[in-house]
Scaffold this active site. Structure first.
Site, PDB file in Angstrom:
ATOM      1  N   CYS A   1     -40.440  16.596  -6.519  1.00 50.99           N
ATOM      2  CA  CYS A   1     -40.944  15.872  -5.348  1.00 50.99           C
ATOM      3  C   CYS A   1     -39.888  14.962  -4.736  1.00 50.99           C
ATOM      4  CB  CYS A   1     -42.164  15.044  -5.740  1.00 50.99           C
ATOM      5  SG  CYS A   1     -43.436  16.019  -6.528  1.00 50.99           S
TER       6      CYS A   1
ATOM      7  N   THR B   1     -51.584  16.502  -8.186  1.00 43.62           N
ATOM      8  CA  THR B   1     -51.499  15.292  -7.362  1.00 43.62           C
ATOM      9  C   THR B   1     -52.873  14.887  -6.853  1.00 43.62           C
ATOM     10  OG1 THR B   1     -49.198  15.689  -6.715  1.00 43.62           O
ATOM     11  CG2 THR B   1     -50.511  14.304  -5.250  1.00 43.62           C
TER      12      THR B   1
END
Length: 382
Positions: free
Chosen positions: A326, A77
């Protein structure tokens, strides 16, 4: 590698993996005796820096590049943010992404939109594949970047990144490849793929959490700016003390994954196929994504009439997911499956099964039996 949670059947390897004991063994000295900061000038630091340099050279070689092109981050990320936000001062203000990208890409693109960038999202077909003709038409003279994952985290679909890169480079646009689900599970060579930026994360291939990396090619270095300032570490691309234990662990995990790749494909592939064939025999069940262009460890199946949220709860000790790790806790339909044309109800009735190093045949048979039982039970309650 021992599985201490022996009561659990873990089929969520795309979310994360356990640290391989061999990896942990290589990391341990750097928690203890070899604790010096690699950025120091004294001999103790230099010995640790040597170990980091060796690990970096190993990772770079595996990814088909040179050590100076590897930047360490806290994970994929952050690597994606570095790549996309690094374009803030670019003269080109247009970014192209694919509708099925991970939220790390989509949310960072949304942030860039607030800075005045224009984002175009490519649609995909029902198998999760982008239209390359449409890509050619979408890229403009002011396109700075084209974002495409290599393997989709929810469906396992492998995208044609090499062809995407060739099209993008015709207009001198950079290419960011999110290879989070690919590195360690298939051959990933930056030179062969022809990408300018490539993000990866150790915890997806039996390494530690909290360490990942970004490959930055020479063309990208001319355009990108650092987004994290500090003490000038990593050629100024990312300030801060290096995560030595993480780097050592990631290099070890990648080495092991690559050396065992062929045997893992041959072992896990048939287990996935067995699971898939049996679950698709459930009345009305269907596969999400391409049955051909995909990774050997993943299957995503829709069970109409059985909401995935309820099915996951009933499966209890069988760990599966309804989408990305996520966003797996939300009850919203997967944006990936929606982009592939599924209606909300079907998207909310889909389960991702992802197999890995500890998966064995007896677990697959147990999973088949329990999924069949609970899908039937859920359908009977409606």
């Amino acid at each position: 590698m021992d599985n201490s949670n022996s009561n659990f059947i873990y089929l969520d390897y795309n979310a994360t993996t356990p640290v391989d004991e061999r990896v942990l063994h290589e990391m341990l000295p750097f928690f203890g005796s070899s604790y010096a900061n690699p950025s120091g000038a004294h001999l103790f630091s230099l010995t640790v820096q040597d170990a980091v340099d060796q690990a970096t050279a190993e990772i770079a070689y595996t990814l088909g590049t040179h050590a100076e092109n590897i930047i360490y981050t806290s994970g994929a990320t952050e690597a994606i943010n570095l790549a996309i936000q690094g374009l803030q001062f670019s003269n080109r203000k247009h970014i192209v992404g694919i509708a099925t990208e991970h939220k790390a890409v989509l949310e960072t693109c949304a942030f860039m939109e607030r800075l005045g960038f224009e984002i175009s999202y490519l649609t995909v077909d029902e198998q999760g594949m982008p239209d390359l003709v449409l890509l050619t038409e979408t890229i403009r003279e002011d396109t700075a970047l084209v974002c495409s994952m290599l393997v989709n985290n929810e469906t396992g679909v492998v995208l044609p990144i090499k062809e995407i890169a060739e099209i993008a480079h015709q207009r001198n646009a950079l290419v960011l490849c999110d290879a989070t689900q690919a590195v360690g599970k298939m051959s990933v060579n930056t030179r062969e793929l022809g990408v300018d930026l490539l993000a990866f994360s150790a915890h997806k291939f039996y390494g530690p959490k909290g360490i990942g990396g970004l490959y930055i090619g020479e063309q990208a270095k001319k355009v990108l700016s650092a987004i994290m300032q500090g003490g000038g570490q990593q050629q100024g691309w990312r300030g801060g003390t290096l995560n030595t234990t993480g780097i050592i662990g990631m290099a070890a995990a990648l080495r092991i994954a690559v050396s065992e790749l062929e045997q893992e494909q041959q072992r896990i592939g048939p287990l996935r196929d067995l699971l898939e064939i049996e679950l698709l025999s459930i009345d009305g069940a269907f596969l999400n994504g391409s049955p051909i262009d995909r990774l050997y460890n993943t299957t995503n199946i829709c069970f109409p009439g059985a909401l995935s949220e309820q099915l996951i709860m009933r499966l209890g000790t069988i760990s599966v997911s309804s989408g990305s790790a996520c966003s797996a806790v939300t009850s919203r339909p997967s944006h990936v499956l929606k982009a592939m044309g599924l209606q909300d109800l079907d998207a909310l009735s889909s389960i991702r099964f992802s197999l890995g190093r500890l998966t064995h045949e007896a677990e697959i048979y147990q999973t088949i039996e329990r999924v069949k039982q609970h899908v039937q039970n859920l359908r009977n309650t409606h």
